[in-house]
Write an enzyme that holds these catalytic residues in place. Structure first.
Site, PDB file in Angstrom:
ATOM      1  N   LYS A  70       0.859  -1.196   0.000  1.00  0.00           N
ATOM      2  CA  LYS A  70       0.000   0.000   0.000  1.00  0.00           C
ATOM      3  C   LYS A  70       0.883   1.228   0.000  1.00  0.00           C
ATOM      4  O   LYS A  70       1.841   1.313   0.770  1.00  0.00           O
ATOM      5  CB  LYS A  70      -0.852  -0.002   1.279  1.00  0.00           C
ATOM      6  CG  LYS A  70      -1.854   1.131   1.335  1.00  0.00           C
ATOM      7  CD  LYS A  70      -3.154   0.746   0.658  1.00  0.00           C
ATOM      8  CE  LYS A  70      -4.102   1.916   0.477  1.00  0.00           C
ATOM      9  NZ  LYS A  70      -3.834   2.720  -0.727  1.00  0.00           N
ATOM     10  N   LYS A  94       4.728   2.443   8.489  1.00  0.00           N
ATOM     11  CA  LYS A  94       3.552   3.238   8.861  1.00  0.00           C
ATOM     12  C   LYS A  94       2.324   2.351   9.068  1.00  0.00           C
ATOM     13  O   LYS A  94       1.604   2.478  10.052  1.00  0.00           O
ATOM     14  CB  LYS A  94       3.281   4.247   7.736  1.00  0.00           C
ATOM     15  CG  LYS A  94       2.318   5.335   8.095  1.00  0.00           C
ATOM     16  CD  LYS A  94       2.093   6.274   6.915  1.00  0.00           C
ATOM     17  CE  LYS A  94       3.358   6.966   6.462  1.00  0.00           C
ATOM     18  NZ  LYS A  94       3.125   7.952   5.394  1.00  0.00           N
ATOM     19  N   LYS A 106       5.331   2.034  -2.850  1.00  0.00           N
ATOM     20  CA  LYS A 106       5.281   3.428  -3.290  1.00  0.00           C
ATOM     21  C   LYS A 106       5.575   3.477  -4.771  1.00  0.00           C
ATOM     22  O   LYS A 106       6.279   2.612  -5.302  1.00  0.00           O
ATOM     23  CB  LYS A 106       6.323   4.268  -2.547  1.00  0.00           C
ATOM     24  CG  LYS A 106       6.026   5.749  -2.575  1.00  0.00           C
ATOM     25  CD  LYS A 106       5.043   6.151  -1.492  1.00  0.00           C
ATOM     26  CE  LYS A 106       4.720   7.615  -1.515  1.00  0.00           C
ATOM     27  NZ  LYS A 106       3.904   7.982  -0.345  1.00  0.00           N
ATOM     28  N   ASN A 221      -2.366  19.260  -0.103  1.00  0.00           N
ATOM     29  CA  ASN A 221      -3.423  18.460   0.513  1.00  0.00           C
ATOM     30  C   ASN A 221      -3.190  18.324   2.008  1.00  0.00           C
ATOM     31  O   ASN A 221      -4.076  18.588   2.822  1.00  0.00           O
ATOM     32  CB  ASN A 221      -3.457  17.080  -0.179  1.00  0.00           C
ATOM     33  CG  ASN A 221      -4.505  16.169   0.446  1.00  0.00           C
ATOM     34  OD1 ASN A 221      -5.440  16.630   1.090  1.00  0.00           O
ATOM     35  ND2 ASN A 221      -4.331  14.880   0.277  1.00  0.00           N
ATOM     36  N   SER A 353      -7.665   5.402   3.804  1.00  0.00           N
ATOM     37  CA  SER A 353      -7.544   4.601   2.580  1.00  0.00           C
ATOM     38  C   SER A 353      -7.953   3.152   2.868  1.00  0.00           C
ATOM     39  O   SER A 353      -8.625   2.505   2.057  1.00  0.00           O
ATOM     40  CB  SER A 353      -6.102   4.597   2.082  1.00  0.00           C
ATOM     41  OG  SER A 353      -5.855   5.732   1.293  1.00  0.00           O
TER      42      SER A 353
HETATM   43  P1  NAD Z   1       0.789  18.268  -2.431  1.00  0.00           P
HETATM   44  O1  NAD Z   1       1.370  18.144  -3.790  1.00  0.00           O
HETATM   45  O2  NAD Z   1      -0.690  18.413  -2.289  1.00  0.00           O
HETATM   46  O3  NAD Z   1       1.471  19.505  -1.668  1.00  0.00           O
HETATM   47  C1  NAD Z   1       2.839  19.696  -1.544  1.00  0.00           C
HETATM   48  C2  NAD Z   1       3.073  21.092  -1.002  1.00  0.00           C
HETATM   49  O4  NAD Z   1       4.462  21.284  -0.749  1.00  0.00           O
HETATM   50  C3  NAD Z   1       2.649  22.199  -1.975  1.00  0.00           C
HETATM   51  O5  NAD Z   1       2.089  23.280  -1.256  1.00  0.00           O
HETATM   52  C4  NAD Z   1       3.985  22.596  -2.603  1.00  0.00           C
HETATM   53  O6  NAD Z   1       3.982  23.922  -3.128  1.00  0.00           O
HETATM   54  C5  NAD Z   1       4.882  22.485  -1.387  1.00  0.00           C
HETATM   55  N1  NAD Z   1       6.298  22.389  -1.732  1.00  0.00           N
HETATM   56  C6  NAD Z   1       6.872  21.657  -2.717  1.00  0.00           C
HETATM   57  N2  NAD Z   1       8.201  21.873  -2.721  1.00  0.00           N
HETATM   58  C7  NAD Z   1       8.454  22.744  -1.726  1.00  0.00           C
HETATM   59  C8  NAD Z   1       9.630  23.359  -1.218  1.00  0.00           C
HETATM   60  N3  NAD Z   1      10.811  23.103  -1.785  1.00  0.00           N
HETATM   61  N4  NAD Z   1       9.521  24.206  -0.167  1.00  0.00           N
HETATM   62  C9  NAD Z   1       8.316  24.472   0.393  1.00  0.00           C
HETATM   63  N5  NAD Z   1       7.169  23.917  -0.027  1.00  0.00           N
HETATM   64  C10 NAD Z   1       7.239  23.075  -1.079  1.00  0.00           C
HETATM   65  O7  NAD Z   1       1.327  17.010  -1.607  1.00  0.00           O
HETATM   66  P2  NAD Z   1       0.719  16.396  -0.264  1.00  0.00           P
HETATM   67  O8  NAD Z   1      -0.156  15.260  -0.643  1.00  0.00           O
HETATM   68  O9  NAD Z   1       0.204  17.485   0.593  1.00  0.00           O
HETATM   69  O10 NAD Z   1       2.044  15.756   0.365  1.00  0.00           O
HETATM   70  C11 NAD Z   1       2.933  16.505   1.176  1.00  0.00           C
HETATM   71  C12 NAD Z   1       3.789  15.550   1.982  1.00  0.00           C
HETATM   72  O11 NAD Z   1       2.949  14.735   2.796  1.00  0.00           O
HETATM   73  C13 NAD Z   1       4.647  14.578   1.164  1.00  0.00           C
HETATM   74  O12 NAD Z   1       5.832  14.329   1.875  1.00  0.00           O
HETATM   75  C14 NAD Z   1       3.797  13.335   1.139  1.00  0.00           C
HETATM   76  O13 NAD Z   1       4.568  12.165   0.911  1.00  0.00           O
HETATM   77  C15 NAD Z   1       3.226  13.362   2.517  1.00  0.00           C
HETATM   78  N6  NAD Z   1       2.006  12.583   2.724  1.00  0.00           N
HETATM   79  C16 NAD Z   1       0.903  12.781   1.947  1.00  0.00           C
HETATM   80  C17 NAD Z   1      -0.246  12.050   2.222  1.00  0.00           C
HETATM   81  C18 NAD Z   1      -1.538  12.287   1.467  1.00  0.00           C
HETATM   82  O14 NAD Z   1      -2.553  11.714   1.863  1.00  0.00           O
HETATM   83  N7  NAD Z   1      -1.574  13.100   0.436  1.00  0.00           N
HETATM   84  C19 NAD Z   1      -0.270  11.107   3.246  1.00  0.00           C
HETATM   85  C20 NAD Z   1       0.875  10.938   4.025  1.00  0.00           C
HETATM   86  C21 NAD Z   1       2.002  11.693   3.751  1.00  0.00           C
END
Ligand code: NAD
Length: 419
Positions: A70, A94, A106, A221, A353
């Site tokens: 997953k 996790k 992943k 997100n 999920s």
């Molecule tokens: P996303 O694409 O929705 O958002 C990413 C954000 O980070 C955006 O606002 C982007 O502008 C910003 N960003 C990118 N590069 C940057 C930088 N160099 N400096 C500052 N900001 C920067 O992605 P997301 O889904 O919100 O994921 C963010 C993190 O959370 C990732 O590490 C992801 O693996 C992790 N994550 C996501 C989920 C999920 O459900 N979407 C779950 C667990 C973990």
């Protein structure tokens, strides 16, 4: 010259330390050091101008000891096999830490998604899904959204898989829109989980959430949603940033307005936001803002030997995956900063999920209240498991979380007779 980090090696180092603290023999956990399967694919896409571009794609299936693989799918220009391997092992840990019956995987494509039109993004997703078809499925490997992928992308992915299968297969991905088998509460789940874990750690260390100053790096997100829930919980979100830079307000930012603005169009950034009552700051300034709680919610390696010395916070809640490298971690520990580790803090997404997948497999629909309650129960239980393990072993919460996870995976392997 700064040291080159291999994120996969960094995780393995922590994993081995956890295994040793648990008193495991190398035979008990050696399999965890090697992903079970690594697939690299070419992803051809017809661009809007008629030309064909070929992107590199990856899927890593790290451990299937506790269930189907997953983990999310990331579209980013820096995606490579090492990053995907690290994110895959993190998913195995996790899922084990929150005790849901999954292994870890992943995937990703090396592409700057912000440069693609919506139609190109759809064709890329369908092409990638076709390439992954032989190794994914609702009982084998179930992708989800990650950086630069969302519900719409998951719907295309599911449609491509379903077309090849010959019937609608919603359970092959999670994080879909509710109208095509998505779960209520999924979109907000990771951010909601961040709020819950912030609440639990604040309770443990006696920090009043009402009025607590919070800075969030990343407004996507996870970051945008976490900021919204933390504000609702009474915190003052004084700083928020994204790839274009950040905003700061001593009296607290208007998070609802900012997030609504950002979500109105794909690719929108904070640099385009034109509200009042804030000043613009850089991402470096955001990290060194004096706060009670710092939430890195963007990408890996935000907190490093370079940035950690300037950090002024009591608590870090890791919303991103791998936002703190080993040097950063050591410096935070020396400064007495408490870190709620990624594999616990951001598990809300994979938990809901899991609920989505159960609903898909059984053709059920749960209401949102029930989902949020179930999410809270699992996360609070996981927090207590980690807190108690860390207390007993006299270690950081990161080590406590790794110990809980490694123990569960090693036990499953042993019972199955794999080790
Ligand atoms: P996303 O694409 O929705 O958002 C990413 C954000 O980070 C955006 O606002 C982007 O502008 C910003 N960003 C990118 N590069 C940057 C930088 N160099 N400096 C500052 N900001 C920067 O992605 P997301 O889904 O919100 O994921 C963010 C993190 O959370 C990732 O590490 C992801 O693996 C992790 N994550 C996501 C989920 C999920 O459900 N979407 C779950 C667990 C973990």
């Amino acid at each position: 010259m700064s040291k080159k980090y291999n994120p996969y090696d960094e995780i393995l180092t922590t994993l081995e330390q956890a295994a040793k603290k648990l008193g495991l023999k190398e035979d008990d956990y050696i399999q965890l050091k090697y992903p079970e399967r690594e697939l690299q694919v070419s992803v051809p896409v017809r661009m809007d101008d008629g030309s064909i571009k070929v992107f590199e794609g990856y899927r890593v299936q790290h451990s299937g000891a506790r269930g189907p693989y997953k983990g999310g799918i990331r579209y980013h220009q820096n995606v490579d096999m090492d990053e995907i391997k690290a994110l895959a092992v993190m998913m195995s840990l996790k899922c084990a830490v929150v005790d849901i019956p999954y292994g870890g995987g992943k995937g990703g494509v090396t592409v700057d998604a912000t440069k693609l039109s919506n139609a190109e993004l759809e064709r890329l997703t369908r092409s990638f899904a076709t390439r992954l078809f032989p190794i994914i499925g609702p009982h084998t490997d179930i992708p989800a959204p990650d950086v630069n992928t969302n519900g719409e992308v998951m719907a295309w992915f599911m449609d491509a898989y379903s077309t090849l299968s010959g019937y609608l297969t919603p359970g092959v991905v999670t994080g879909k829109p509710a109208q095509v088998g998505g779960s209520l509460g999924r979109r907000d789940a990771t951010g909601r989980g961040i709020m819950l874990m912030t609440r639990e750690i604040a309770k443990q260390v006696g920090l009043e959430l009402k009025g607590a100053r919070v800075a969030v790096q990343g407004a996507g997100n996870v970051g945008g949603t976490a900021a919204k829930f933390l504000k609702q919980a009474g915190c003052k979100v004084v700083a928020l940033s994204d790839v274009s830079g950040g905003l700061y307000s001593d009296t607290g930012l208007d998070i609802e307005d900012i997030v609504t603005f950002l979500r109105a169009r794909r690719g929108r950034t904070l640099a385009e936001y034109e509200g009042t009552n804030f000043e613009r700051i850089t991402n470096e300034e955001l990290l060194s803002t004096e706060v009670d709680i710092l939430i890195p919610a963007a990408l890996e390696n935000a907190i490093t030997a370079e940035t950690a010395p300037g950090i002024r916070t009591k608590i870090v809640v890791e919303a991103a995956n791998g936002p703190t490298n080993s040097d950063g971690d050591r410096i935070l520990e020396e400064k007495g900063v408490i870190v709620v580790p990624d594999i616990l803090a951001n598990a809300g997404g994979v938990i809901v999920s899991y609920f989505e997948w159960i609903q898909n497999l059984q053709y059920l629909k749960w209401d949102e209240e029930e989902i949020n309650k179930k999410l809270e129960n699992l996360m609070v239980k996981a927090f207590n498991d980690v807190w108690n393990t860390a207390e007993k072993a006299g270690t950081s919460l990161r080590m406590g979380a790794y110990m809980v996870a490694v123990d569960r995976i090693a036990t499953a392997s042993k019972l199955r007779g794999m080790a």
